[in-house]
Motif scaffolding. Structure first.
Motif, PDB file in Angstrom:
ATOM      1  N   THR A   1       7.269 -61.690 -39.443  1.00  0.00           N
ATOM      2  CA  THR A   1       7.863 -61.549 -40.773  1.00  0.00           C
ATOM      3  C   THR A   1       9.036 -60.570 -40.744  1.00  0.00           C
ATOM      4  OG1 THR A   1       5.702 -61.975 -41.788  1.00  0.00           O
ATOM      5  CG2 THR A   1       7.389 -60.967 -43.171  1.00  0.00           C
ATOM      6  N   ASP A   2       8.864 -59.446 -40.068  1.00  0.00           N
ATOM      7  CA  ASP A   2       9.945 -58.460 -39.973  1.00  0.00           C
ATOM      8  C   ASP A   2      11.135 -59.019 -39.202  1.00  0.00           C
ATOM      9  OD1 ASP A   2       8.395 -56.661 -41.363  1.00  0.00           O
ATOM     10  OD2 ASP A   2       7.607 -55.670 -39.575  1.00  0.00           O
TER      11      ASP A   2
ATOM     12  N   THR B   1      12.037 -62.304 -48.245  1.00  0.00           N
ATOM     13  CA  THR B   1      12.961 -62.841 -47.242  1.00  0.00           C
ATOM     14  C   THR B   1      13.343 -64.276 -47.579  1.00  0.00           C
ATOM     15  OG1 THR B   1      11.959 -61.448 -45.534  1.00  0.00           O
ATOM     16  CG2 THR B   1      13.255 -63.328 -44.791  1.00  0.00           C
TER      17      THR B   1
ATOM     18  N   VAL C   1      17.698 -62.846 -41.271  1.00  0.00           N
ATOM     19  CA  VAL C   1      18.340 -63.224 -42.534  1.00  0.00           C
ATOM     20  C   VAL C   1      19.396 -62.190 -42.911  1.00  0.00           C
ATOM     21  CG1 VAL C   1      17.981 -63.518 -45.016  1.00  0.00           C
ATOM     22  CG2 VAL C   1      16.411 -64.584 -43.395  1.00  0.00           C
TER      23      VAL C   1
ATOM     24  N   ALA D   1      13.067 -61.370 -41.364  1.00  0.00           N
ATOM     25  CA  ALA D   1      13.838 -60.620 -42.361  1.00  0.00           C
ATOM     26  C   ALA D   1      15.124 -60.062 -41.740  1.00  0.00           C
ATOM     27  CB  ALA D   1      12.987 -59.498 -42.941  1.00  0.00           C
TER      28      ALA D   1
ATOM     29  N   GLU E   1      15.811 -64.193 -50.367  1.00  0.00           N
ATOM     30  CA  GLU E   1      17.112 -63.776 -49.867  1.00  0.00           C
ATOM     31  C   GLU E   1      17.780 -64.900 -49.083  1.00  0.00           C
ATOM     32  OE1 GLU E   1      20.423 -61.436 -49.050  1.00  0.00           O
ATOM     33  OE2 GLU E   1      18.791 -61.128 -50.481  1.00  0.00           O
TER      34      GLU E   1
ATOM     35  N   ARG F   1       6.681 -59.592 -48.079  1.00  0.00           N
ATOM     36  CA  ARG F   1       7.967 -59.481 -47.371  1.00  0.00           C
ATOM     37  C   ARG F   1       8.524 -60.861 -47.038  1.00  0.00           C
ATOM     38  NH1 ARG F   1       5.162 -55.591 -44.449  1.00  0.00           N
ATOM     39  NH2 ARG F   1       5.233 -56.811 -42.534  1.00  0.00           N
TER      40      ARG F   1
END
Length: 322
Positions: free
Chosen positions: A163-164, A246, A170, A167, A249, A242
């Protein structure tokens, strides 16, 4: 695995266990010590043994052999029934495709059933080989619950890391193929969380269970496992949030890219629309077209069109359209 018997141990109360076969199980008596049977409930011999030879009532037998289960805890007569889930670490399987174990236990006998291999099996075998295995029924249940939660940690950390990383991609402007990756990550989080939430409740209830043979130490151990499950749920919720941010975004950036492309096409269309009108008007196949007999007329028209295009660009620039 002989006729659905994955493993069976007679606990000696000191961390050791004697392996048992079906013949040993048939001759076992409660006075011999706590007996643990770990079975593959899809095997015909196991189904027959549970239904006809185990001495269990119909409700308990059905609970052990049920196809569809969800994490829960309940007392069934003198037996404690716990259904737990763990990540699927079998080769070629998706970890979030969680595997279930059914445990029906009392102080003298613990019966656990599963369909697919569960990671803790090898761990407990090694413990018994070293003389550091569970000492009684409550100890065994707590150990199984603990190991199943421990094996989830790497998968949950991987989901958080994924997930990080998405992000960061992106934010750095790399958006190709990220939609499908984000969707896959969110689906994995949701699938694991679907079972972890009721499993936490089952572990909390199990830690407060009524059977007297569960000691204070084992109840405290189960509460610790429940607390760790709660932390994993919080980590999953954080990762899911998150991933949602993301995804929003990413959608915003993709929308911006689309709007910029459409805006550019609009500018181009605005410039060429009057030019196309003029060339279309001059291209009508009727008499009286100005300059039809003039050899320099085509060059003059091209220069006029170029001039009109430049004027349009200057006008759009003055109007701050780009």
């Amino acid at each position: 695995m002989a006729e659905g018997l994955i493993m069976a141990y007679l606990l000696d109360g000191h961390g050791g266990g004697r392996p048992m076969g079906w013949q040993d199980i048939a001759q076992w008596k409660p006075a011999d010590g706590p007996l643990w049977l770990h079975l593959d409930y899809t095997h015909p011999h196991v189904i027959k043994w549970v239904e006809q030879e185990s001495g269990l009532d119909e409700v308990s037998a059905a609970a052990l052999l049920a196809d569809e289960t969800r994490p829960r805890y309940t007392l069934m007569h003198d037996n404690l029934l716990a259904i737990l889930r763990g990540v699927n670490l079998n080769p070629g399987a998706d970890p979030e495709d969680m595997v279930a174990i059914r445990i029906l236990a009392n102080e003298q006998r613990i019966i656990s059933c599963r369909k697919r291999r569960i990671a803790f099996e090898g761990d407990i075998q090694k413990m018994f080989a070293k003389g550091r295995g569970p000492e009684n029924a409550g100890d065994l249940i707590a150990e199984i619950a603990d190991l199943m939660v421990i094996h989830m940690s790497d998968i949950i950390e991987d989901l958080e890391g994924a997930t990080d990383q998405l992000a960061e991609q992106v934010m750095s402007g790399t958006t190709r193929m990220l939609r499908s990756e984000l969707a896959d990550t969110k689906r994995a989080i949701i699938r694991i969380r679907r079972y972890l939430s009721p499993q936490r409740e089952a572990l909390v209830r199990l830690s407060n269970a009524e059977p007297a043979w569960l000691t204070a130490r084992e109840r405290a151990w189960l509460r610790e496992v429940a607390d760790r499950t709660t932390r994993y749920l919080e980590d999953l919720d954080s990762a899911r949030d998150r991933a949602t941010v993301t995804q929003e975004e990413l959608s915003h950036r993709l929308s911006e890219q689309t709007e910029k492309r459409m805006y550019l096409l609009t500018i181009i269309t605005t410039i060429f629309l009057p030019l196309g009108f003029v060339t279309g008007l001059l291209g009508i196949n009727v008499g009286g077209i100005p300059g039809a007999e003039n050899t320099t007329a085509f060059l003059i028209v091209c220069l006029l069109l170029l001039l009109v295009g430049v004027i349009e660009l200057l006008l759009l620039k003055w109007r701050k359209w780009f």
